[in-house]
Design a protein around this motif. Structure first.
Motif, mmCIF file in Angstrom:
data_model
loop_
_atom_site.group_PDB
_atom_site.id
_atom_site.type_symbol
_atom_site.label_atom_id
_atom_site.label_comp_id
_atom_site.label_asym_id
_atom_site.label_seq_id
_atom_site.Cartn_x
_atom_site.Cartn_y
_atom_site.Cartn_z
ATOM 1 N N GLY A 1 0.822 -1.194 0.000
ATOM 2 C CA GLY A 1 0.000 0.000 0.000
ATOM 3 C C GLY A 1 0.864 1.256 0.000
ATOM 4 O O GLY A 1 2.055 1.213 0.294
ATOM 5 N N ALA A 2 0.274 2.372 -0.336
ATOM 6 C CA ALA A 2 0.998 3.646 -0.319
ATOM 7 C C ALA A 2 1.273 4.073 1.131
ATOM 8 O O ALA A 2 0.508 3.728 2.032
ATOM 9 N N PRO A 3 2.358 4.814 1.403
ATOM 10 C CA PRO A 3 3.350 5.240 0.416
ATOM 11 C C PRO A 3 4.399 4.151 0.183
ATOM 12 O O PRO A 3 4.973 3.620 1.135
ATOM 13 N N SER A 4 4.610 3.803 -1.044
ATOM 14 C CA SER A 4 5.624 2.812 -1.395
ATOM 15 C C SER A 4 5.902 2.905 -2.877
ATOM 16 O O SER A 4 5.083 3.427 -3.648
ATOM 17 N N LEU A 5 7.039 2.380 -3.288
ATOM 18 C CA LEU A 5 7.356 2.368 -4.713
ATOM 19 C C LEU A 5 6.394 1.455 -5.466
ATOM 20 O O LEU A 5 6.018 1.731 -6.607
ATOM 21 N N GLY A 6 5.993 0.358 -4.818
ATOM 22 C CA GLY A 6 5.077 -0.569 -5.467
ATOM 23 C C GLY A 6 3.716 0.028 -5.748
ATOM 24 O O GLY A 6 2.956 -0.494 -6.567
ATOM 25 N N SER B 1 -7.116 -7.296 -17.602
ATOM 26 C CA SER B 1 -7.884 -6.614 -16.567
ATOM 27 C C SER B 1 -7.200 -6.926 -15.239
ATOM 28 O O SER B 1 -7.352 -8.016 -14.692
ATOM 29 N N ILE B 2 -6.419 -5.967 -14.762
ATOM 30 C CA ILE B 2 -5.592 -6.206 -13.576
ATOM 31 C C ILE B 2 -6.284 -5.662 -12.329
ATOM 32 O O ILE B 2 -6.741 -4.517 -12.308
ATOM 33 N N THR B 3 -6.317 -6.480 -11.298
ATOM 34 C CA THR B 3 -6.756 -6.040 -9.980
ATOM 35 C C THR B 3 -5.525 -5.947 -9.095
ATOM 36 O O THR B 3 -4.790 -6.927 -8.940
ATOM 37 N N PHE B 4 -5.279 -4.763 -8.547
ATOM 38 C CA PHE B 4 -4.152 -4.564 -7.640
ATOM 39 C C PHE B 4 -4.679 -4.592 -6.206
ATOM 40 O O PHE B 4 -5.486 -3.761 -5.816
ATOM 41 N N ASP B 5 -4.207 -5.551 -5.428
ATOM 42 C CA ASP B 5 -4.627 -5.688 -4.031
ATOM 43 C C ASP B 5 -3.500 -5.234 -3.106
ATOM 44 O O ASP B 5 -2.398 -5.809 -3.142
ATOM 45 N N GLU B 6 -3.770 -4.208 -2.299
ATOM 46 C CA GLU B 6 -2.746 -3.643 -1.419
ATOM 47 C C GLU B 6 -2.650 -4.415 -0.108
ATOM 48 O O GLU B 6 -3.669 -4.777 0.483
ATOM 49 N N ARG B 7 -1.424 -4.647 0.331
ATOM 50 C CA ARG B 7 -1.165 -5.357 1.573
ATOM 51 C C ARG B 7 0.012 -4.700 2.301
ATOM 52 O O ARG B 7 0.828 -4.001 1.696
ATOM 53 N N THR B 8 0.121 -4.963 3.606
ATOM 54 C CA THR B 8 1.317 -4.555 4.355
ATOM 55 C C THR B 8 2.470 -5.446 3.900
ATOM 56 O O THR B 8 2.241 -6.526 3.337
ATOM 57 N N PRO B 9 3.718 -5.040 4.146
ATOM 58 C CA PRO B 9 4.861 -5.866 3.710
ATOM 59 C C PRO B 9 4.810 -7.306 4.213
ATOM 60 O O PRO B 9 5.059 -8.236 3.438
ATOM 61 N N ASP B 10 4.495 -7.518 5.483
ATOM 62 C CA ASP B 10 4.452 -8.882 6.018
ATOM 63 C C ASP B 10 3.358 -9.702 5.344
ATOM 64 O O ASP B 10 3.571 -10.868 4.980
ATOM 65 N N ALA B 11 2.177 -9.116 5.190
ATOM 66 C CA ALA B 11 1.071 -9.823 4.544
ATOM 67 C C ALA B 11 1.384 -10.089 3.078
ATOM 68 O O ALA B 11 1.058 -11.162 2.545
ATOM 69 N N TYR B 12 2.035 -9.127 2.436
ATOM 70 C CA TYR B 12 2.437 -9.298 1.035
ATOM 71 C C TYR B 12 3.319 -10.530 0.889
ATOM 72 O O TYR B 12 3.066 -11.402 0.052
ATOM 73 N N THR B 13 4.367 -10.594 1.709
ATOM 74 C CA THR B 13 5.312 -11.713 1.618
ATOM 75 C C THR B 13 4.622 -13.047 1.869
ATOM 76 O O THR B 13 4.835 -14.013 1.130
ATOM 77 N N ALA B 14 3.780 -13.093 2.898
ATOM 78 C CA ALA B 14 3.095 -14.340 3.241
ATOM 79 C C ALA B 14 2.164 -14.784 2.120
ATOM 80 O O ALA B 14 2.153 -15.967 1.741
ATOM 81 N N GLN B 15 1.399 -13.856 1.566
ATOM 82 C CA GLN B 15 0.405 -14.227 0.566
ATOM 83 C C GLN B 15 1.023 -14.502 -0.803
ATOM 84 O O GLN B 15 0.495 -15.322 -1.562
ATOM 85 N N PHE B 16 2.126 -13.842 -1.104
ATOM 86 C CA PHE B 16 2.798 -14.142 -2.372
ATOM 87 C C PHE B 16 3.565 -15.458 -2.271
ATOM 88 O O PHE B 16 3.443 -16.332 -3.134
ATOM 89 N N GLY C 1 1.591 -18.602 -2.511
ATOM 90 C CA GLY C 1 0.935 -18.868 -3.781
ATOM 91 C C GLY C 1 -0.488 -18.381 -3.841
ATOM 92 O O GLY C 1 -1.176 -18.558 -4.850
ATOM 93 N N GLU C 2 -0.962 -17.748 -2.753
ATOM 94 C CA GLU C 2 -2.302 -17.170 -2.783
ATOM 95 C C GLU C 2 -2.393 -16.155 -3.916
ATOM 96 O O GLU C 2 -3.422 -16.032 -4.581
ATOM 97 N N TYR C 3 -1.318 -15.419 -4.117
ATOM 98 C CA TYR C 3 -1.163 -14.545 -5.277
ATOM 99 C C TYR C 3 -0.015 -15.087 -6.123
ATOM 100 O O TYR C 3 1.087 -15.321 -5.606
ATOM 101 N N GLN C 4 -0.271 -15.257 -7.387
ATOM 102 C CA GLN C 4 0.757 -15.759 -8.299
ATOM 103 C C GLN C 4 1.653 -14.640 -8.821
ATOM 104 O O GLN C 4 2.723 -14.907 -9.359
ATOM 105 N N LEU C 5 1.204 -13.400 -8.658
ATOM 106 C CA LEU C 5 1.954 -12.243 -9.139
ATOM 107 C C LEU C 5 2.154 -11.236 -8.010
ATOM 108 O O LEU C 5 1.218 -10.943 -7.259
#
Length: 338
Positions: free
Chosen positions: A49-54, A73-88, A91-95
Motif C-alpha cells: 500500500g501507499a506510500p511505497s514504490l510498489g 484486466s488487472i486487480t491490484f490488491d494492497e497489503r502490508t509488507p508482512d502480509a504481502y510476503t506471506a500471501q505471495f 501462492g495465494e497470489y501468483q503475481l
C-alpha cells in the motif's frame, strides 16, 4: 381516421419509435463493450500500500486503462509488507508487484519457486538524522537506528555500511513498519532513521532541516560489481504461472512500461493519481522527484537484460549472510531477451 386523430397518432407513436430506435442503438454500443470486457485476461497482483514504490505505477495503469490496452484486466490488491510476503510466497497470489530482488532470491533458496519478471525501480536509500553527534555512518555504532529491518532496502543499507567499515552489529535497530519511519524522523525518536523513496521526499518536505548521511552508493557499488545499476524492486511471479502464461508476461510488461513513460512525461498529472490525498506541497515534491529520477530510480527493464547486475545484488546479499546461498538462474526470467 380524422386529421386530428391522425395528428394525435403521430404525436404518440413518433416518440415511441424514437425510443425503440434509441434502445436498439444503445444495445449496439454496449454489446461490443461488454464483449470486450469479457475478453480481457484477468490478473490479480498483490502490492504494498501507499506510500511505497510498489504503489506508484498501479494507479496510472488503471486510470489510463493501460492494462485493457494490452487485453488485460488487472486487480491490484494492497497489503502490508508482512502480509504481502506471506500471501505471495504461499501462492495465494501468483503475481507480486512489490517484489524486492533479495526477497525473491531468499524465497527461492527456501524452496519457493519464483522468478523476477522485470525491474521497475533501482535501489536508493538514505539515513537521516537531526542529532549533532551523528555526522557519519560510523557514528551510528552504539546508537539507535529506526528502520524497517525486514526490508531489502535495509539489507542493502547494511551492506553499504559495512563497505565503510561500520560494525552494524553495534547499531541498535528499532524495527518499525515502513509507514512509521517518517514519524520517527519527525519526532526525533532515534539517533537516525533509515528510509527511502517516496518517504524520504515526504519527510524532507515536512522537515527541510534534517541531514542526510552520505552512503556513497554509486562509489561502493561500482567498486563491488563493476556496474552502475542496482536492480531493486519489480514484478515477480511464481515460476509455474510464468511458464504457463508466457503469452501474458509481455503484455504485463508493456502496461508497466507505458505507465512509467506516462509518469516521466506527465509528472504533475501523475502525482494527482499516485497521491490524490496529498497536499499541494507534497504533490509538488513528488513531481520534482519524478523529474529528477536520481532517487526514485524508475527504470523498467526485463530481468534478463540485467542478469549481471542481479547476480551482483545476490552476491551482496550473500556477503552479509542475508542469503544463505546463490539463488537459481530461474529467478531471472528469460523474457525480453538479453
Amino acid at each position: 381516421m380524422s386529421k386530428l386523430q391522425s395528428a394525435r397518432f403521430s404525436t404518440v407513436r413518433f416518440p415511441a419509435r424514437l425510443a425503440a430506435a434509441g434502445l436498439a442503438a444503445a444495445m449496439c454500443v454496449t454489446a461490443p463493450a461488454s464483449a470486450f470486457a469479457q475478453g480481457l485476461e484477468k490478473l490479480s497482483i498483490v502490492v504494498f500500500g501507499a506510500p511505497s514504490l510498489g504503489a506508484f505505477l498501479p494507479p496510472i495503469i488503471k486510470a489510463q486503462k493501460l492494462d485493457e490496452k494490452q487485453g488485460l484486466s488487472i486487480t491490484f490488491d494492497e497489503r502490508t509488507p508482512d502480509a504481502y510476503t506471506a500471501q505471495f510466497n504461499s501462492g495465494e497470489y501468483q503475481l507480486g508487484g512489490s517484489a524486492a530482488l533479495l526477497t525473491v532470491g531468499l524465497a527461492d533458496l527456501r524452496g519457493v519457486k519464483v522468478t523476477y519478471l522485470f525491474n521497475l525501480f533501482d535501489f536508493w536509500g538514505a539515513v537521516v538524522t537531526s542529532r549533532p553527534d551523528v555526522q557519519t555512518l560510523k557514528d551510528l555504532e552504539g546508537k539507535e537506528l529506526a528502520a524497517a529491518k525486514g526490508t531489502t532496502n535495509y539489507v542493502m543499507f547494511d551492506w553499504l555500511a559495512r563497505q565503510h567499515g561500520v560494525d552494524t552489529s553495534k547499531i541498535a535497530v528499532v524495527n518499525t513498519a515502513t509507514p512509521g519511519l517518517v514519524g520517527y524522523a519527525l519526532a526525533d525518536r532515534a539517533a537516525a532513521v533509515q528510509l527511502w523513496e517516496p518517504g524520504y521526499t515526504s519527510l524532507r518536505a515536512k522537515k527541510p532541516s534534517i541531514r542526510t548521511l552520505d552512503l556513497k552508493i554509486q562509489e561502493s557499488w561500482k567498486k563491488f560489481s563493476g556496474t552502475s545499476d542496482i536492480p531493486y524492486l519489480g514484478v515477480a511471479a511464481h515460476t509455474a504461472w510464468a511458464e504457463k502464461n508466457r503469452h501474458l508476461v509481455p503484455k504485463l510488461y508493456a502496461a508497466y512500461k507505458e505507465a512509467a513513460a506516462y509518469i516521466a512525461a506527465n509528472p504533475d498529472e501523475a502525482v494527482k493519481l499516485i497521491a490524490p490525498k496529498a497536499n499541494a506541497d507534497d504533490q509538488k515534491a513528488l513531481a520534482d522527484l519524478i523529474r529528477a529520477n536520481d532517487r526514485l530510480g524508475l527504470n523498467v527493464r526485463w530481468a534478463a537484460q540485467s542478469a549481471k547486475e542481479i547476480n551482483a545484488v545476490y552476491e551482496a546479499g550473500k556477503s552479509i549472510g542475508f542469503l544463505p546461498g546463490t539463488p537459481s538462474a530461474a529467478t531471472i526470467h528469460d523474457g525480453g531477451g538479453k
